[in-house]
Design a protein around this motif. Sequence first.
Motif, PDB file in Angstrom:
ATOM      1  N   UNK A  65      18.830 -10.291   3.894  1.00  0.00           N
ATOM      2  CA  UNK A  65      18.326  -9.587   2.724  1.00  0.00           C
ATOM      3  C   UNK A  65      17.157  -8.691   3.097  1.00  0.00           C
ATOM      4  N   UNK A  66      16.936  -7.689   2.267  1.00  0.00           N
ATOM      5  CA  UNK A  66      15.851  -6.733   2.481  1.00  0.00           C
ATOM      6  C   UNK A  66      14.893  -6.827   1.306  1.00  0.00           C
ATOM      7  N   UNK A  67      13.598  -6.787   1.634  1.00  0.00           N
ATOM      8  CA  UNK A  67      12.578  -6.684   0.590  1.00  0.00           C
ATOM      9  C   UNK A  67      11.419  -5.883   1.163  1.00  0.00           C
ATOM     10  N   UNK A  68      10.631  -5.322   0.260  1.00  0.00           N
ATOM     11  CA  UNK A  68       9.436  -4.601   0.680  1.00  0.00           C
ATOM     12  C   UNK A  68       8.233  -5.487   0.425  1.00  0.00           C
ATOM     13  N   UNK A  71       3.492  -2.989   2.638  1.00  0.00           N
ATOM     14  CA  UNK A  71       4.190  -1.754   2.970  1.00  0.00           C
ATOM     15  C   UNK A  71       5.323  -1.898   3.972  1.00  0.00           C
ATOM     16  N   UNK A  72       5.443  -3.042   4.613  1.00  0.00           N
ATOM     17  CA  UNK A  72       6.509  -3.230   5.601  1.00  0.00           C
ATOM     18  C   UNK A  72       7.798  -3.655   4.920  1.00  0.00           C
ATOM     19  N   UNK A  73       8.902  -3.308   5.536  1.00  0.00           N
ATOM     20  CA  UNK A  73      10.199  -3.822   5.102  1.00  0.00           C
ATOM     21  C   UNK A  73      10.434  -5.130   5.820  1.00  0.00           C
ATOM     22  N   UNK A  74      10.843  -6.143   5.080  1.00  0.00           N
ATOM     23  CA  UNK A  74      11.157  -7.448   5.660  1.00  0.00           C
ATOM     24  C   UNK A  74      12.654  -7.659   5.536  1.00  0.00           C
ATOM     25  N   UNK A  75      13.307  -7.836   6.677  1.00  0.00           N
ATOM     26  CA  UNK A  75      14.716  -8.189   6.709  1.00  0.00           C
ATOM     27  C   UNK A  75      14.771  -9.676   7.020  1.00  0.00           C
ATOM     28  N   UNK A  76      15.113 -10.480   6.036  1.00  0.00           N
ATOM     29  CA  UNK A  76      15.140 -11.932   6.197  1.00  0.00           C
ATOM     30  C   UNK A  76      16.547 -12.379   6.558  1.00  0.00           C
ATOM     31  N   UNK A  77      16.635 -13.147   7.633  1.00  0.00           N
ATOM     32  CA  UNK A  77      17.917 -13.610   8.145  1.00  0.00           C
ATOM     33  C   UNK A  77      17.937 -15.131   8.075  1.00  0.00           C
ATOM     34  N   UNK A  78      18.996 -15.686   7.486  1.00  0.00           N
ATOM     35  CA  UNK A  78      19.119 -17.140   7.395  1.00  0.00           C
ATOM     36  C   UNK A  78      20.551 -17.541   7.714  1.00  0.00           C
ATOM     37  N   UNK A  79      20.684 -18.638   8.430  1.00  0.00           N
ATOM     38  CA  UNK A  79      21.999 -19.149   8.779  1.00  0.00           C
ATOM     39  C   UNK A  79      22.342 -18.854  10.222  1.00  0.00           C
ATOM     40  N   UNK A  80      23.627 -18.650  10.472  1.00  0.00           N
ATOM     41  CA  UNK A  80      24.133 -18.457  11.828  1.00  0.00           C
ATOM     42  C   UNK A  80      24.432 -16.985  12.097  1.00  0.00           C
ATOM     43  N   UNK A  85      24.721  -3.945   9.537  1.00  0.00           N
ATOM     44  CA  UNK A  85      24.771  -3.006   8.406  1.00  0.00           C
ATOM     45  C   UNK A  85      23.395  -2.830   7.790  1.00  0.00           C
ATOM     46  N   UNK A  86      22.693  -3.930   7.567  1.00  0.00           N
ATOM     47  CA  UNK A  86      21.361  -3.879   6.965  1.00  0.00           C
ATOM     48  C   UNK A  86      20.404  -3.074   7.846  1.00  0.00           C
ATOM     49  N   UNK A  87      20.453  -3.301   9.142  1.00  0.00           N
ATOM     50  CA  UNK A  87      19.578  -2.592  10.077  1.00  0.00           C
ATOM     51  C   UNK A  87      19.920  -1.102  10.103  1.00  0.00           C
ATOM     52  N   UNK A  88      21.199  -0.775  10.142  1.00  0.00           N
ATOM     53  CA  UNK A  88      21.603   0.631  10.198  1.00  0.00           C
ATOM     54  C   UNK A  88      21.225   1.390   8.938  1.00  0.00           C
ATOM     55  N   UNK A  89      21.139   0.690   7.808  1.00  0.00           N
ATOM     56  CA  UNK A  89      20.749   1.329   6.551  1.00  0.00           C
ATOM     57  C   UNK A  89      19.236   1.493   6.431  1.00  0.00           C
ATOM     58  N   UNK A  90      18.500   0.869   7.307  1.00  0.00           N
ATOM     59  CA  UNK A  90      17.034   0.881   7.212  1.00  0.00           C
ATOM     60  C   UNK A  90      16.482   2.229   7.671  1.00  0.00           C
ATOM     61  N   UNK A 122      10.840   4.561  10.639  1.00  0.00           N
ATOM     62  CA  UNK A 122       9.947   5.688  10.830  1.00  0.00           C
ATOM     63  C   UNK A 122       8.571   5.201  11.226  1.00  0.00           C
ATOM     64  N   UNK A 123       7.726   6.102  11.759  1.00  0.00           N
ATOM     65  CA  UNK A 123       6.409   5.698  12.248  1.00  0.00           C
ATOM     66  C   UNK A 123       5.551   4.979  11.204  1.00  0.00           C
ATOM     67  N   UNK A 124       5.686   5.343   9.957  1.00  0.00           N
ATOM     68  CA  UNK A 124       4.877   4.711   8.907  1.00  0.00           C
ATOM     69  C   UNK A 124       5.660   3.631   8.161  1.00  0.00           C
ATOM     70  N   UNK A 125       6.821   3.254   8.702  1.00  0.00           N
ATOM     71  CA  UNK A 125       7.682   2.282   8.038  1.00  0.00           C
ATOM     72  C   UNK A 125       7.950   1.083   8.949  1.00  0.00           C
ATOM     73  N   UNK A 126       6.997   0.177   9.086  1.00  0.00           N
ATOM     74  CA  UNK A 126       7.220  -0.988   9.939  1.00  0.00           C
ATOM     75  C   UNK A 126       8.323  -1.886   9.384  1.00  0.00           C
ATOM     76  N   UNK A 127       9.070  -2.476  10.297  1.00  0.00           N
ATOM     77  CA  UNK A 127      10.157  -3.371   9.925  1.00  0.00           C
ATOM     78  C   UNK A 127       9.902  -4.732  10.575  1.00  0.00           C
ATOM     79  N   UNK A 128       9.969  -5.770   9.749  1.00  0.00           N
ATOM     80  CA  UNK A 128       9.824  -7.134  10.222  1.00  0.00           C
ATOM     81  C   UNK A 128      11.165  -7.819  10.047  1.00  0.00           C
ATOM     82  N   UNK A 129      11.677  -8.409  11.103  1.00  0.00           N
ATOM     83  CA  UNK A 129      12.905  -9.193  10.991  1.00  0.00           C
ATOM     84  C   UNK A 129      12.489 -10.655  11.008  1.00  0.00           C
ATOM     85  N   UNK A 130      12.618 -11.276   9.848  1.00  0.00           N
ATOM     86  CA  UNK A 130      12.186 -12.661   9.661  1.00  0.00           C
ATOM     87  C   UNK A 130      13.332 -13.595  10.042  1.00  0.00           C
TER      88      UNK A 130
END
Length: 118
Positions: free
Chosen positions: A9-12, A16-25, A36-41, A44-52
Amino acid sequence: MTDPTLTATRRTHAGGATVLAVAGELDHHTAPELTRLIQEEPFGPALPVLIDLSGLTYCDSTGITVLIGADRQAREAGAPLVLVGVTADQMHVFRIIGLDQLFTFQPTVEDAIEALRA
């Protein structure tokens, strides 16, 4: 069709960072969902992404390849990318294959947000 053994799932975050939360296998059956989620993200330099990954229970080589692809996409866009909540067992695998030298890790989303502000 999405495999029910993975949720991505994706949340902001308020910071200001986007958090992509991954659960399961995360494996060859479920990797397309995270890909798919990553490719849609919009990296950019001012858009940090955290993969949880704190909810991740299993990750095979296909899952690791997806994470490497996210790193490549972030680097090409000049975007900060942080892996969050990696367990000791997962970190052991990252160290064995040398990915502890590629990725930035933080224990929690809040720690990652604080580190990005520094």
